[in-house]
Design an enzyme around this catalytic site. Structure first.
Site, short mmCIF file in Angstrom:
data_model
loop_
_atom_site.label_atom_id
_atom_site.label_comp_id
_atom_site.label_asym_id
_atom_site.label_seq_id
_atom_site.Cartn_x
_atom_site.Cartn_y
_atom_site.Cartn_z
N ASP A 161 -8.49 -2.13 45.42
CA ASP A 161 -9.31 -3.25 44.95
C ASP A 161 -8.67 -3.95 43.75
OD1 ASP A 161 -11.68 -3.99 46.22
OD2 ASP A 161 -12.74 -2.19 45.52
N LYS A 204 -14.41 -3.64 56.97
CA LYS A 204 -13.17 -3.07 56.41
C LYS A 204 -12.69 -1.90 57.26
CE LYS A 204 -14.39 -4.61 51.76
NZ LYS A 204 -14.92 -4.33 50.41
N GLN A 261 -17.20 0.78 47.12
CA GLN A 261 -17.87 -0.50 47.33
C GLN A 261 -18.90 -0.76 46.23
OE1 GLN A 261 -16.95 -2.68 49.64
NE2 GLN A 261 -18.56 -4.18 49.29
N1 GUN Z 1 -18.41 -5.93 46.46
C1 GUN Z 1 -18.25 -7.26 46.67
N2 GUN Z 1 -16.93 -7.57 46.76
C2 GUN Z 1 -16.26 -6.40 46.60
C3 GUN Z 1 -14.87 -6.07 46.60
O1 GUN Z 1 -13.98 -6.91 46.75
N3 GUN Z 1 -14.59 -4.75 46.41
C4 GUN Z 1 -15.55 -3.81 46.22
N4 GUN Z 1 -15.17 -2.55 46.02
N5 GUN Z 1 -16.84 -4.09 46.22
C5 GUN Z 1 -17.19 -5.38 46.40
#
Ligand code: GUN
Length: 309
Positions: free
Chosen positions: A121, A54, A98
């Site tokens: 998100d 990311k 995350q």
């Molecule tokens: N953990 C697994 N997928 C995601 C996601 O799309 N966003 C976040 N914040 N954590 C994750």
């Protein structure tokens, strides 16, 4: 019949190209670059890989990104204070915490503390509610990516029967809401669904988001259906690998197990899906690539909405 492969690679690249152009335009016309802060707590190895990707993609597209990595023993209140500080910073357009968080941290309370306008998100209850009302909002990245794959591959959604297997807040539920918004007839299945194959075999579009390697088999798939595989699982058992992969694919999968201890497998048995489905997203190289691309798009959208552009 052999299924058409729906590669995520070109679609993710086109979206990133569009986002890069939009960021350049925003800088030229409005004099700012969007800012994204990713917060990671502890040492979950998969999270480290996802967050790395990311942050790297943000830099490539011209987003100012920041990675706050906290020790596993950081307290709930400390994480909360960091989120509040990010809410108040004008240079931060997107905040992503995350998941999973260590178990001593109440993840719902953290997600609710994020300013909904910065919630790239789309996990804040305000954005979840807006999505379910069909109102414009920041939408969870993985399901939004699935819609992009379908649309950009010219697969009709309106009027089709879409069956989503899995009811997580991250994928299953928002996926169902987005398919409904696109006028599909939507069924959600889960671990307590009776006679799962008889339900999934009704699907024109079958989305697998369960979290179990190779769970969806030929018997679950209607001949010619579109099968979207959202799962990412590690498989290290060679006998199981032989059930999952075709003779063409198997040697390199076995080599991966030898070299790094595992190979990546989705929630669908790829060998059986290739024989039964009309089109199919591969793992790796399918939906996963879209998640990061959609996060970049959400960051730009959040920056524009918050700055009323
Ligand atoms: N953990 C697994 N997928 C995601 C996601 O799309 N966003 C976040 N914040 N954590 C994750």
């Amino acid at each position: 019949m052999t299924a058409r492969i729906l590669s995520g690679r070109e679609i993710a690249e086109s979206i990133k190209e569009e986002v890069r152009d939009e960021i350049a335009r925003l800088y030229e016309e409005h004099g700012f670059r969007p800012g994204l802060t990713v917060v990671r707590v502890g040492e979950d190895p998969a999270s480290a890989v996802y967050v790395g990707s990311k942050v790297k993609t943000s830099h490539e597209l011209g987003i100012i990104s920041e990675h706050i990595h906290l020790d596993a023993d950081t307290t709930h209140d400390e994480v909360l204070q960091i989120v509040k500080k990010l809410n108040s910073r004008d240079d931060v357009d997107g905040i992503l915490v995350q998941l999973p968080l260590p178990t001593h941290i109440d993840d719902s309370a953290i997600l609710e503390a994020i300013d909904p306008a910065k919630d790239v998100d789309g996990f804040h209850p305000m954005n979840v509610g807006r999505l379910n009302q069909g109102v414009r909002s920041l939408v969870p990245c993985t399901p939004a990516g699935v819609i992009e794959i379908l649309k950009r591959s010219n697969i009709e959604i309106a009027g089709k029967h879409a069956v989503v297997v899995g009811r997580s807040n991250i994928v299953g539920k928002p996926m169902a809401a987005l398919l409904l918004k696109e006028n599909a007839t939507v069924t959600i299945c889960h671990s307590r669904t009776a006679d799962l194959p008889s339900v999934t075999r009704q699907a024109d579009i079958l989305v697998a988001a369960i979290g179990r390697a190779g769970f969806v088999r030929g018997e679950h798939i209607r001949e010619g259906a579109t099968v979207i595989d959202v799962g990412i699982n590690n498989v290290s058992d060679k006998e199981f690998a032989a059930e999952l992969f075709s003779a063409d694919d198997l040697p390199k999968r076995l080599a991966a197990i030898d070299n790094r201890g595992f190979t990546l497998v989705g929630d669908v048995n790829p060998k059986e899906a290739m024989e039964k489905a009309g089109s199919f997203t591969p793992v790796p190289g399918g939906v996963g690539l879209l998640t990061v691309a959609m996060l970049m798009k959400n960051t730009v959208d959040a920056a524009k909405m918050r700055r009323k552009i």
